[in-house]
Design an enzyme around this catalytic site. Structure first.
Site, short mmCIF file in Angstrom:
data_model
loop_
_atom_site.label_atom_id
_atom_site.label_comp_id
_atom_site.label_asym_id
_atom_site.label_seq_id
_atom_site.Cartn_x
_atom_site.Cartn_y
_atom_site.Cartn_z
N GLU A 76 14.16 -39.82 14.72
CA GLU A 76 13.64 -38.59 14.13
C GLU A 76 13.39 -37.57 15.23
O GLU A 76 13.08 -37.91 16.37
CB GLU A 76 12.36 -38.83 13.34
CG GLU A 76 11.18 -39.33 14.15
CD GLU A 76 9.91 -39.44 13.29
OE1 GLU A 76 9.01 -38.59 13.47
OE2 GLU A 76 9.83 -40.36 12.46
N GLU A 130 5.01 -31.89 3.92
CA GLU A 130 4.12 -32.93 3.38
C GLU A 130 2.71 -32.35 3.29
O GLU A 130 1.91 -32.49 4.21
CB GLU A 130 4.15 -34.16 4.28
CG GLU A 130 5.53 -34.77 4.43
CD GLU A 130 5.59 -35.89 5.44
OE1 GLU A 130 5.47 -37.06 5.04
OE2 GLU A 130 5.72 -35.58 6.63
N LYS A 133 -0.52 -34.45 4.01
CA LYS A 133 -0.67 -35.12 5.30
C LYS A 133 -1.93 -34.61 6.01
O LYS A 133 -2.28 -33.43 5.90
CB LYS A 133 0.57 -34.86 6.16
CG LYS A 133 0.82 -35.89 7.24
CD LYS A 133 2.22 -35.69 7.84
CE LYS A 133 2.55 -36.77 8.85
NZ LYS A 133 3.91 -36.61 9.40
N GLU A 139 1.66 -30.83 11.29
CA GLU A 139 2.18 -32.09 10.75
C GLU A 139 2.62 -31.96 9.30
O GLU A 139 3.41 -32.76 8.80
CB GLU A 139 1.10 -33.18 10.85
CG GLU A 139 0.87 -33.69 12.27
CD GLU A 139 2.06 -34.47 12.80
OE1 GLU A 139 2.80 -35.07 11.99
OE2 GLU A 139 2.27 -34.46 14.02
#
Length: 309
Positions: A76, A130, A133, A139
């Site tokens: 990733e 996301e 998160k 993030e």
């Protein structure tokens, strides 16, 4: 672990994240923008991409342990589009530039300075944001698509484009097979950068073209490395790409930053292209180490020669 990968023929998965190592001073180095580079004295290489440096660091360690033959895959890597207030270097432009640059490296066949010609199986982090998160804010915002499946920025993933934006993307993609011989124009044709071309665009031209032509001459220690400027290196690779792919006008488009001329860039007989557009014609000694005209013509002839000829 490396023995297991060798025995099973599986790649070592590496999470390459320049994002977690960048700062305001080295942002361009981290997101594949024009920069002076970081010289590695041990390897005697000048790195203009933190991603390349991270990948080569892993390879060097594996090689030292005797496992240089084990493949490397990128498990990733990515860049966020939002972060906490006041954090520099995070936004749509930075995320696009990083992911587009990384895609060119891992899929263009250029490889890295220590792993030339290599392609790497790679997974971009991430497909969507996301929002559940935990903090920090960044993030939550690594996604390249919005929840309604519209892209946050153009990476060329939903088109037939041969290369992710913002690469120069000449069309069509060069073919390994023979192509029709170009019609002569005044005894020769060359590709040069238009006057006033932006340095970022020229760097993108370099990144793209080096996936298809030999760019060792403009790398550190190469015969054409000096003068070490984006404009000089672009002058070399844009024309090399154009000559190697049959001298078709579309091979010198480079998103409008290139122009075809019938004036030899070595002799500098004129400073306008056949259509009258101004072009960049640097002074002698500052021409990106252009090879002599006869070598360019021979390279073009080899590029269009039938297989086995």
């Amino acid at each position: 672990m490396l023995k297991f990968h060798r025995d099973t023929g599986s790649p070592l998965m590496v999470n390459a994240y320049p994002y977690f190592s960048y700062n305001a001073q080295n942002l361009n180095y981290a997101v594949f923008r024009p920069n002076a580079g970081v010289y590695d004295a041990a390897a005697k290489l000048n790195y203009t991409s933190m991603f390349d440096a991270q990948m080569d660091a892993v390879y060097t360690a594996m090689k030292k342990l005797g496992y240089g033959d084990v493949e490397i895959a990128v498990g990733e890597a990515g860049w966020p589009t939002e972060a906490d207030a006041g954090q520099v270097g995070v936004g749509v432009d930075e995320a696009r530039d990083f992911n587009a640059g990384m895609m060119r490296v891992v899929s263009g066949g250029k490889g890295t300075p220590m792993m030339p010609g290599k392609s790497f199986e790679t997974y971009i982090f991430s497909l969507f944001d996301e929002n559940q998160k935990p903090l920090p804010v960044a993030e939550r915002h690594f996604g390249i698509f919005n929840p309604d499946f519209t892209p946050k920025y153009d990476l060329g993933l939903l088109t037939q484009s041969p290369s992710p934006s913002p690469s120069p993307n000449p069309s069509p993609k060069p073919s390994p097979g023979p192509s029709p011989k170009p019609s002569p124009s005044g005894g020769g044709k060359w590709c040069v950068a238009k006057a006033g071309a932006d340095a970022t665009d020229l760097q993108n031209n370099i990144n793209y073209a080096c996936g298809y032509v030999d760019c060792k001459p403009i790398q550190s220690g190469g015969a054409c490395f000096n003068p070490n400027t984006v404009a000089s290196h672009a002058a070399y690779v844009m024309n090399a790409y154009y000559q190697a792919n049959g001298r078709h006008d579309y091979g010198c488009d480079f998103k409008g930053t290139g122009v075809v001329t019938s004036s030899d860039p070595i002799t500098g007989a004129a400073n306008t292209s056949p259509d009258g557009a101004q072009q960049v014609r640097p002074a002698r000694g500052q021409r990106g180490c252009q090879p002599p005209a006869h070598i360019l013509r021979e390279a073009a002839a080899r590029a269009v020669a039938p297989a086995g000829g």
